[in-house]
Design a protein around this motif. Structure first.
Motif: not given
Lengths: 58, 135
Positions: B6-18, B81-82, B89-97
């Protein structure tokens, strides 16, 4: 140059937008996500006028 | 332990998760062969980063939606970002950029009768980094 958030997909509308590294600001402007900040954005919101009721009015 | 994606996805700072139904981030380096005479097996060494992010998205043309986000990004550098989940953001929830990636191809129309319009886009290049501390 500074910008203000317009659409909630990039932040809280009305707040300053600080682009993270590598973000393409031109594309965000073209898409209507943000707008350039104007002088009015720097001004504090106008204070509400406080009116006190007299004892007769209450 | 496996987790429900259930990741969070942003493209160019826009949240496209939905709008996103699939996301793959490949952190990759070119493999350069360095085998020489006398070796008994092939040898390789790492070359340049050769990263790639692929997103499957429902296509929508509304204000602030998928098309408005991607149209201005064709052929220019951006950041994706994913994050595994919506928590901090945490070691168990790392944000990959992925910084400096480029979208070279954007389907303008992708339509099939009776189905929701979907597209798949791939961002190529850029530098991988990871954030495990900031919210």
């Amino acid at each position: 140059m500074s910008w203000v958030v317009v659409l909630p997909q990039v932040g809280v509308p009305g707040t300053p937008f600080v682009p993270p590294p590598g973000v393409n600001v031109e594309a965000l402007l073209a898409g209507g996500f943000i707008r350039p900040a104007s002088k009015d954005d720097a001004r504090p919101a106008p204070r509400r006028k406080v009116t006190r009721k007299t004892p007769e009015e209450t | 332990m496996p987790y429900l994606a259930n990741p969070v996805v942003t493209v160019n700072s826009v949240d496209l998760t939905g709008y996103c139904t699939g996301a793959t981030y490949n952190y990759r380096k070119d493999s350069l062969e360095s085998t020489v005479f006398g070796n008994t097996a092939r040898n390789f060494q790492a070359g340049l980063e050769n990263n790639e992010v692929t997103l499957d998205l429902f296509l929508s043309y509304g204000t602030g939606e998928v098309w408005a986000t991607l149209e201005g990004l064709v052929g220019v550098s951006t950041t994706i970002t994913l994050k595994p989940s919506s928590g901090n953001d945490a070691p168990t929830n790392p944000k990959s950029i992925l910084t400096g990636a480029v979208l070279f191809e954007l389907p303008v129309v992708s339509a099939t009768v009776g189905e929701l319009s979907q597209i798949s886009v791939t961002f190529q290049g850029g530098t991988y980094s990871k954030d495990t501390t900031n919210p």
